[in-house]
Design an enzyme around this catalytic site. Structure first.
Site, PDB file in Angstrom:
ATOM      1  N   PHE A 121      45.137  42.757  40.637  1.00  0.00           N
ATOM      2  CA  PHE A 121      44.690  41.574  41.390  1.00  0.00           C
ATOM      3  C   PHE A 121      45.315  40.282  40.890  1.00  0.00           C
ATOM      4  CE2 PHE A 121      41.797  41.017  37.860  1.00  0.00           C
ATOM      5  CZ  PHE A 121      41.387  39.700  37.884  1.00  0.00           C
ATOM      6  N   LYS A 122      45.775  40.276  39.649  1.00  0.00           N
ATOM      7  CA  LYS A 122      46.367  39.057  39.106  1.00  0.00           C
ATOM      8  C   LYS A 122      47.609  38.624  39.888  1.00  0.00           C
ATOM      9  CE  LYS A 122      43.306  39.525  35.831  1.00  0.00           C
ATOM     10  NZ  LYS A 122      43.525  39.615  34.388  1.00  0.00           N
TER      11      LYS A 122
END
Length: 494
Positions: free
Chosen positions: A110-111
């Site tokens: 998700f980063k």
């Protein structure tokens, strides 16, 4: 809108200056001094947009001084490499429950959603501040942020990036992603200790006035790609709007109907982004804070006492193996509106590892919609197995903690609102843990585990992970905690 420090002792700055600095001079985190709110008509128009345009529209309100057109140029470039047109697609699991898959970017975590755009935001911020320094990015990572930041900043002109990760505290795949990183401007170091040691070391480097002066003479200024940087956190707000938009298009919710979000989190940044979306007018119901066995956030949101004085546990969800949750400081400031109190709490945390906010503020956080749960290792494995057997869906250990929190909340409250659980990483990043949870044989080698999980689930290994096999390991150095500062100095001062 200006940005102020959570500790109240630094001057207010512009959005560009907040991004360029990363951390305020007094050690606090930057927060907006006023929060934007979308009207009903603005929200309706926003939710009709494709992701790059939606993200630019949200960022425009949270980054004054950046134009919509400018931001759209950045978002289109940032999300062009994602392997799904929706960027953050929803996956229906039935019973008004969805996952939002945030792992379709180049590092399968998700980063990527924030760290693919942050280099553009940072470069623009430096220009807006008329600064000709080289910007050196320092990152502490529990596994995913490091690779996503390296991928975003590698060979970006005018920048350097150093990543610190806990030695033995990330998965073999996560370590390989960082150790094989290309780029002439990158440095990767393992730190003997846990993530909190690495994170504290980075914060200490930022707070070192003598080092800052020496770096300034060398033409270097420090910044951060961790979620302590407002430019890292702000892009995450957009995907809460995108989730709601997808539910509307699928006619799974009516306009204005509230949606709960269950968020696996260790550093509190991802769930805080959801809170900013709620404050901006998105119909968010509960924000479920999902932890693993390192359940310091669960205890805090239930008791008002933050106590890191507990065993640090290495779990199958290493990105949540954190006992000092930096972004919680922002929520405390927004709730208390008192930088001096926040500063006292942070000093108490640093000195004795513990602080208490009192019943009044705890009740306020509850009223704002926060609820907290955690999943043990056994519970995480149970959810992974149950979701696979019941839905044919692979949920990585972090996602499983989020799904468990949603299940616990529904069981305790009796609520059945539409719920989105954030799926923060590809299950293939944790192939060994997945196989163990699913009852399969676990090869000793993580790359063999990738193949075994692929065969088990009849799903191909994601290309970015598969490609690691052929890449040479560049970074093998391990440093002590007290060697981090000198490592940075030697790297930056020639």
């Amino acid at each position: 809108m200006k940005f102020v420090s959570t500790r109240g002792k630094s001057p207010a700055v512009t959005a560009a200056e907040a991004i360029r600095r990363g951390l305020a001079p007094d050690g606090g985190l930057y927060v907006p001094d006023a929060l934007p709110v979308f009207s009903a008509s603005e929200l309706e128009a926003l939710l009709a947009l494709p992701y790059a345009e939606l993200s630019a529209a949200v960022l425009e309100r949270f980054l004054p001084g950046f134009s919509r057109q400018e931001l759209l140029g950045y978002t289109k470039k940032a999300y062009a490499s994602f392997d799904d047109g929706a960027v953050v697609p929803l996956h229906a699991l039935g019973d008004k429950l969805w996952t939002m898959e945030l792992f379709h970017g180049p590092t399968c975590a998700f980063k990527d959603v924030a760290l693919q755009i942050l280099p553009y935001l940072l470069a623009a911020s430096v220009r807006k501040c008329a600064d000709d320094h080289t910007v050196a990015i320092l990152v502490a990572t529990s596994g995913d942020t490091g690779k996503a930041a390296l991928e975003g900043f590698a060979d970006v002109p005018g920048t350097k990036i150093a990543v610190f990760y806990p030695d033995g505290g990330v998965s073999d795949i996560q370590r390989a992603q960082m150790a094989t990183q290309g780029g002439d401007n990158v440095l990767v170091l393992a730190v003997r200790g846990n993530f909190d040691d690495a994170q504290t070391g980075v914060k200490d480097i930022f707070a070192d006035a003598a080092l800052a002066a020496e770096l300034d003479k060398a033409g270097v200024v420090l910044s951060s790609a961790n979620s302590i940087n407002w430019g890292r956190l702000a892009p995450q707000i957009a995907y809460y709007f995108a989730a709601y938009a997808q539910l509307l298009r699928a006619e799974a919710v009516a306009p204005g109907e509230r949606v709960d979000f269950s968020v696996p989190t260790g550093n509190f940044g991802d769930i805080l982004a959801g809170y900013f979306a709620k404050r901006a007018g998105l119909p968010v119901g509960k924000l479920l804070c999902a932890s693993n066995s390192n359940n310091v956030l669960t205890d805090f949101l239930r008791t008002g006492v933050y106590d890191k004085n507990r065993p640090f546990l290495r779990t199958m969800s290493p990105s949540m193996d954190i006992l000092v949750s930096s972004n919680l400081e922002r929520l405390l400031y927004l709730a208390a509106q008192d930088g001096e109190r926040v500063s006292e709490w942070m000093q108490a945390l640093r000195g004795g590892g513990k602080y208490a906010v009192g019943e009044e503020l705890l009740n306020l956080l509850t009223d704002e919609g926060f609820a907290a749960f955690f999943a043990s290792e056994e519970e995480t494995a149970r959810v992974i197995r149950a979701v696979w057997e019941g839905k044919g869906y692979l949920a990585d250990p972090h996602t499983a903690a989020g799904l468990s929190a949603a299940e616990q909340y529904r069981r305790e409250s009796g609520e059945t609102r539409p719920t989105v659980a954030l799926s923060t990483a590809s299950p293939f990043k944790f192939a060994a843990a997945m196989l163990s949870s699913l009852g399969g044989a676990v090869p000793e080698n993580d790359f063999a585990a990738l193949d075994a999980l692929s065969a088990f689930a009849k799903t191909p290994v994601p290309a970015p992970l598969d490609a690691l096999r052929a890449r040479e390991e560049r970074f093998k150095t391990v440093v002590e905690k007290d060697e981090m500062r000198e490592s940075v100095r030697n790297w930056l001062v020639k």
